[in-house]
Write a protein that holds these residues in place. Structure first.
Motif, PDB file in Angstrom:
ATOM      1  N   VAL A   1     -35.332  25.152 -34.222  1.00  0.00           N
ATOM      2  CA  VAL A   1     -36.489  25.465 -35.440  1.00  0.00           C
ATOM      3  C   VAL A   1     -36.282  26.831 -35.725  1.00  0.00           C
ATOM      4  O   VAL A   1     -35.599  27.712 -35.183  1.00  0.00           O
ATOM      5  CB  VAL A   1     -37.809  25.347 -34.620  1.00  0.00           C
ATOM      6  N   PRO A   2     -36.744  27.158 -36.812  1.00  0.00           N
ATOM      7  CA  PRO A   2     -36.594  28.495 -37.569  1.00  0.00           C
ATOM      8  C   PRO A   2     -37.071  29.630 -36.377  1.00  0.00           C
ATOM      9  O   PRO A   2     -38.261  29.462 -35.663  1.00  0.00           O
ATOM     10  CB  PRO A   2     -37.758  28.584 -38.617  1.00  0.00           C
ATOM     11  N   GLY A   3     -36.468  30.624 -36.374  1.00  0.00           N
ATOM     12  CA  GLY A   3     -36.604  31.596 -35.362  1.00  0.00           C
ATOM     13  C   GLY A   3     -35.678  31.417 -34.158  1.00  0.00           C
ATOM     14  O   GLY A   3     -35.608  32.677 -33.079  1.00  0.00           O
ATOM     15  N   ASP A   4     -34.911  30.317 -33.801  1.00  0.00           N
ATOM     16  CA  ASP A   4     -34.245  30.288 -32.601  1.00  0.00           C
ATOM     17  C   ASP A   4     -32.806  31.033 -32.802  1.00  0.00           C
ATOM     18  O   ASP A   4     -32.280  31.234 -33.875  1.00  0.00           O
ATOM     19  CB  ASP A   4     -33.959  28.522 -32.521  1.00  0.00           C
ATOM     20  N   VAL A   5     -32.258  31.108 -31.597  1.00  0.00           N
ATOM     21  CA  VAL A   5     -31.051  31.713 -31.751  1.00  0.00           C
ATOM     22  C   VAL A   5     -30.172  30.627 -31.254  1.00  0.00           C
ATOM     23  O   VAL A   5     -30.406  29.923 -30.163  1.00  0.00           O
ATOM     24  CB  VAL A   5     -30.879  32.860 -30.649  1.00  0.00           C
TER      25      VAL A   5
ATOM     26  N   GLY B   1     -31.584  26.789 -43.114  1.00  0.00           N
ATOM     27  CA  GLY B   1     -30.168  27.198 -42.489  1.00  0.00           C
ATOM     28  C   GLY B   1     -29.908  27.982 -41.458  1.00  0.00           C
ATOM     29  O   GLY B   1     -30.868  28.254 -40.464  1.00  0.00           O
ATOM     30  N   ILE B   2     -29.125  29.086 -41.636  1.00  0.00           N
ATOM     31  CA  ILE B   2     -28.912  30.188 -40.685  1.00  0.00           C
ATOM     32  C   ILE B   2     -28.681  31.393 -41.215  1.00  0.00           C
ATOM     33  O   ILE B   2     -28.082  31.612 -42.373  1.00  0.00           O
ATOM     34  CB  ILE B   2     -27.713  29.741 -39.667  1.00  0.00           C
ATOM     35  N   VAL B   3     -28.784  32.529 -40.712  1.00  0.00           N
ATOM     36  CA  VAL B   3     -28.344  33.875 -40.989  1.00  0.00           C
ATOM     37  C   VAL B   3     -27.233  34.112 -39.757  1.00  0.00           C
ATOM     38  O   VAL B   3     -27.863  34.144 -38.612  1.00  0.00           O
ATOM     39  CB  VAL B   3     -29.534  34.916 -40.789  1.00  0.00           C
ATOM     40  N   HIS B   4     -26.253  34.683 -40.044  1.00  0.00           N
ATOM     41  CA  HIS B   4     -25.242  35.051 -38.995  1.00  0.00           C
ATOM     42  C   HIS B   4     -24.339  36.034 -39.753  1.00  0.00           C
ATOM     43  O   HIS B   4     -24.228  36.269 -40.952  1.00  0.00           O
ATOM     44  CB  HIS B   4     -24.550  33.844 -38.611  1.00  0.00           C
TER      45      HIS B   4
ATOM     46  N   ARG C   1     -44.176  35.127 -33.986  1.00  0.00           N
ATOM     47  CA  ARG C   1     -42.881  35.949 -33.364  1.00  0.00           C
ATOM     48  C   ARG C   1     -41.644  35.341 -33.971  1.00  0.00           C
ATOM     49  O   ARG C   1     -40.790  36.133 -34.493  1.00  0.00           O
ATOM     50  CB  ARG C   1     -42.922  35.855 -32.035  1.00  0.00           C
ATOM     51  N   ALA C   2     -41.806  34.158 -34.169  1.00  0.00           N
ATOM     52  CA  ALA C   2     -40.567  33.411 -34.698  1.00  0.00           C
ATOM     53  C   ALA C   2     -40.144  33.753 -36.202  1.00  0.00           C
ATOM     54  O   ALA C   2     -39.277  33.934 -36.497  1.00  0.00           O
ATOM     55  CB  ALA C   2     -40.805  31.742 -34.426  1.00  0.00           C
ATOM     56  N   GLU C   3     -41.274  33.757 -36.919  1.00  0.00           N
ATOM     57  CA  GLU C   3     -41.231  34.119 -38.335  1.00  0.00           C
ATOM     58  C   GLU C   3     -40.710  35.606 -38.324  1.00  0.00           C
ATOM     59  O   GLU C   3     -40.129  36.087 -39.409  1.00  0.00           O
ATOM     60  CB  GLU C   3     -42.757  34.202 -38.858  1.00  0.00           C
ATOM     61  N   ARG C   4     -41.289  36.445 -37.467  1.00  0.00           N
ATOM     62  CA  ARG C   4     -40.837  37.881 -37.434  1.00  0.00           C
ATOM     63  C   ARG C   4     -39.266  37.896 -37.122  1.00  0.00           C
ATOM     64  O   ARG C   4     -38.499  38.752 -37.522  1.00  0.00           O
ATOM     65  CB  ARG C   4     -41.629  38.838 -36.499  1.00  0.00           C
ATOM     66  N   VAL C   5     -38.828  37.068 -36.437  1.00  0.00           N
ATOM     67  CA  VAL C   5     -37.308  37.203 -35.973  1.00  0.00           C
ATOM     68  C   VAL C   5     -36.654  36.439 -37.273  1.00  0.00           C
ATOM     69  O   VAL C   5     -35.367  37.324 -37.782  1.00  0.00           O
ATOM     70  CB  VAL C   5     -37.137  35.816 -34.880  1.00  0.00           C
ATOM     71  N   VAL C   6     -37.035  35.606 -38.113  1.00  0.00           N
ATOM     72  CA  VAL C   6     -36.612  35.168 -39.310  1.00  0.00           C
ATOM     73  C   VAL C   6     -36.569  36.447 -40.412  1.00  0.00           C
ATOM     74  O   VAL C   6     -35.455  36.510 -40.960  1.00  0.00           O
ATOM     75  CB  VAL C   6     -37.067  33.923 -39.695  1.00  0.00           C
ATOM     76  N   GLU C   7     -37.506  36.884 -40.388  1.00  0.00           N
ATOM     77  CA  GLU C   7     -37.785  38.012 -41.380  1.00  0.00           C
ATOM     78  C   GLU C   7     -36.765  39.044 -40.867  1.00  0.00           C
ATOM     79  O   GLU C   7     -35.868  39.753 -41.910  1.00  0.00           O
ATOM     80  CB  GLU C   7     -39.060  38.547 -41.283  1.00  0.00           C
ATOM     81  N   ALA C   8     -36.738  39.546 -39.575  1.00  0.00           N
ATOM     82  CA  ALA C   8     -35.775  40.525 -39.489  1.00  0.00           C
ATOM     83  C   ALA C   8     -34.091  40.295 -39.808  1.00  0.00           C
ATOM     84  O   ALA C   8     -33.401  40.882 -40.299  1.00  0.00           O
ATOM     85  CB  ALA C   8     -36.053  40.929 -38.037  1.00  0.00           C
ATOM     86  N   ALA C   9     -34.083  38.814 -39.483  1.00  0.00           N
ATOM     87  CA  ALA C   9     -32.539  38.545 -39.642  1.00  0.00           C
ATOM     88  C   ALA C   9     -32.249  38.500 -41.069  1.00  0.00           C
ATOM     89  O   ALA C   9     -31.170  39.004 -41.610  1.00  0.00           O
ATOM     90  CB  ALA C   9     -32.240  37.241 -39.176  1.00  0.00           C
ATOM     91  N   ARG C  10     -33.256  38.037 -41.946  1.00  0.00           N
ATOM     92  CA  ARG C  10     -33.084  37.802 -43.487  1.00  0.00           C
ATOM     93  C   ARG C  10     -32.717  39.209 -43.984  1.00  0.00           C
ATOM     94  O   ARG C  10     -32.307  39.484 -45.019  1.00  0.00           O
ATOM     95  CB  ARG C  10     -34.088  37.047 -43.976  1.00  0.00           C
ATOM     96  N   GLY C  11     -33.828  40.203 -43.329  1.00  0.00           N
ATOM     97  CA  GLY C  11     -33.499  41.907 -43.727  1.00  0.00           C
ATOM     98  C   GLY C  11     -32.174  42.494 -43.511  1.00  0.00           C
ATOM     99  O   GLY C  11     -31.854  43.386 -44.066  1.00  0.00           O
TER     100      GLY C  11
ATOM    101  N   ALA D   1     -32.674  40.956 -34.633  1.00  0.00           N
ATOM    102  CA  ALA D   1     -33.604  39.748 -35.210  1.00  0.00           C
ATOM    103  C   ALA D   1     -34.677  39.668 -34.031  1.00  0.00           C
ATOM    104  O   ALA D   1     -36.000  39.692 -34.258  1.00  0.00           O
ATOM    105  CB  ALA D   1     -33.147  38.444 -35.429  1.00  0.00           C
ATOM    106  N   LEU D   2     -34.335  39.585 -32.683  1.00  0.00           N
ATOM    107  CA  LEU D   2     -35.135  39.514 -31.874  1.00  0.00           C
ATOM    108  C   LEU D   2     -36.197  40.707 -31.570  1.00  0.00           C
ATOM    109  O   LEU D   2     -37.200  40.489 -31.163  1.00  0.00           O
ATOM    110  CB  LEU D   2     -34.426  39.323 -30.281  1.00  0.00           C
ATOM    111  N   ARG D   3     -35.487  41.904 -31.863  1.00  0.00           N
ATOM    112  CA  ARG D   3     -36.139  43.107 -31.640  1.00  0.00           C
ATOM    113  C   ARG D   3     -37.507  42.829 -32.775  1.00  0.00           C
ATOM    114  O   ARG D   3     -38.650  43.310 -32.483  1.00  0.00           O
ATOM    115  CB  ARG D   3     -35.597  44.317 -32.225  1.00  0.00           C
TER     116      ARG D   3
END
Length: 146
Positions: A79-83, A102-105, A3-13, A39-41
């Motif tokens: 850690v990756p996937g955290d908000v 790093g971060i996506v923001h 799930r955390a990897e999917r959060v990061v993937e959505a944020a990067r998208g 990203a959480l979605r």
């Protein structure tokens, strides 16, 4: 994929999406709350998204309640996937998604969603994460659905 990897993937998208206060869609624009929700979605969370906040509200308690209501649990170290809940300036709060480097923001100054490598430049108020299915965190909340 976790799930955390999917959060990061959505944020990067969403990187490159325009910045828009109260924006909830990467095509029309996102703010930091919209980016976090988007990203959480991606990680399977369908939580109610806060409304009616100002760019400089500073209400950390309200932000923490939203994280808990979304089914997130506090983390000790990001850690990756955290908000992340950050304080970039007096009376200002900001959300960002942790990546492996790093971060996506949603950057209001850059007028778009960006990925920023390296250390986070603002004070950290807290970090929250999704539970992976089957993980136990006591009474910290639901698993966020999905």
């Amino acid at each position: 994929m976790t799930r955390a990897e999917r959060v990061v993937e959505a944020a990067r998208g969403a990187v490159g999406s325009p910045f828009r206060l109260h924006g909830r869609d990467p095509v029309r624009g996102l703010d930091c709350v919209g980016l976090a929700a988007w990203a959480l979605r991606g990680g399977g969370v369908l939580a109610e998204i806060p409304q009616g906040y100002a760019l400089r509200s500073g209400d950390a308690t309200r932000a923490c309640r939203w994280m808990a209501a979304a089914g997130l649990v506090p983390g000790e170290r990001p850690v990756p996937g955290d908000v992340l809940l950050l304080r970039p300036g007096p009376g200002q709060l900001h959300l960002a998604i942790v990546t492996d480097d790093g971060i996506v923001h949603a950057d209001a100054s850059a007028r778009r969603v960006v990925e920023r490598p390296g250390e986070v430049p603002w004070p950290l108020i807290g970090c929250w994460r999704l539970r992976e299915r089957g993980e136990e965190y006591g009474d910290a909340g639901s698993d966020g659905g999905g």
